[in-house]
Design a protein around this motif. Structure first.
Motif, PDB file in Angstrom:
ATOM      1  N   MET A  10       0.844  -1.200   0.000  1.00  0.00           N
ATOM      2  CA  MET A  10       0.000   0.000   0.000  1.00  0.00           C
ATOM      3  C   MET A  10       0.878   1.249   0.000  1.00  0.00           C
ATOM      4  O   MET A  10       0.644   2.188  -0.776  1.00  0.00           O
ATOM      5  N   SER A  21      -9.423   2.476  -5.079  1.00  0.00           N
ATOM      6  CA  SER A  21      -9.596   1.068  -5.460  1.00  0.00           C
ATOM      7  C   SER A  21      -8.448   0.565  -6.329  1.00  0.00           C
ATOM      8  O   SER A  21      -8.089  -0.610  -6.286  1.00  0.00           O
ATOM      9  N   THR A  24      -5.739  -0.467  -3.878  1.00  0.00           N
ATOM     10  CA  THR A  24      -6.110  -1.716  -3.196  1.00  0.00           C
ATOM     11  C   THR A  24      -5.969  -2.905  -4.131  1.00  0.00           C
ATOM     12  O   THR A  24      -5.428  -3.946  -3.753  1.00  0.00           O
TER      13      THR A  24
END
Length: 194
Positions: A10, A21, A24
């Motif tokens: 991350m 998104s 992720t």
């Protein structure tokens, strides 16, 4: 560990300018790739270890078999040497007794009995090897065909003995007939015989 890796991905994705998104999804994709790679490495390591154990086991069995063959060979050589020495001693003693009591040469039966003590036990598993070994032994003693046939018939067992029973008494002294019957009983071809 997976949480630490997820956090690291991350942070790496944020540093590369990913957000939301997309970030992720990218981090999960990296985790999945890492898990697949670890799984593949684990499988390869297990396969290598299995192959290594198999190789070591085969090597161990091979070495044990080789050592056993060597011991058996040495034992056989010692036994044959002792048998030969014993046969020579008995033959010399028989000749000495024969010469002391009778000036004529030793009878062929004395020679045959000393040869008989050298002949190994018959084996149905390897009739060809047995016959070759016996013929070589008998050639060294300059025996006649009849004497060879007598030595062979005395030591045979199993199928060979049964096959010899099919011969007439007069044929049992003929080495060629004896050999023919054995060859037929064990289906030994002329090429194998040679």
């Amino acid at each position: 560990m997976a949480a630490d890796n997820y956090k690291a991905f991350m942070d790496l994705g944020k540093g590369a300018g990913l957000m939301g998104s997309a970030l992720t999804k990218w981090a999960k994709g990296q985790l999945d790739d890492m898990a697949k790679q670890e799984k593949e490495e684990r499988r390869e390591r297990q396969n290598y270890e299995v192959e290594q154990r198999r190789y070591e086991e085969e090597q161990r069995r091979y070495e044990e078999a080789r050592e056993e063959r060597r011991r058996q060979h040495e034992l056989t050589l010692k036994e044959k040497k002792l048998e030969l020495e014993k046969a020579q001693k008995e033959s010399a003693e028989a000749m000495t007794v024969q010469q002391a009591s009778n000036p004529t040469p030793a009878a062929p039966n004395a020679l045959l009995s000393s040869i008989n003590s050298l002949v190994p036990k018959w084996t149905d598993e390897e009739p060809e090897a047995w016959l070759e070994e016996i013929e070589a032994l008998l050639e060294n003693y300059n025996t006649t065909e009849t004497e060879r046939a007598l030595v062979l018939t005395k030591r045979m067992e199993g199928k060979a003995k049964a096959a010899l029973c099919s011969l007439e008494k007069s044929q049992r002294g003929d080495m060629l007939e004896v050999r023919r019957v054995i060859v037929k009983a064990y289906e030994i071809t002329p090429e194998k015989w040679r």
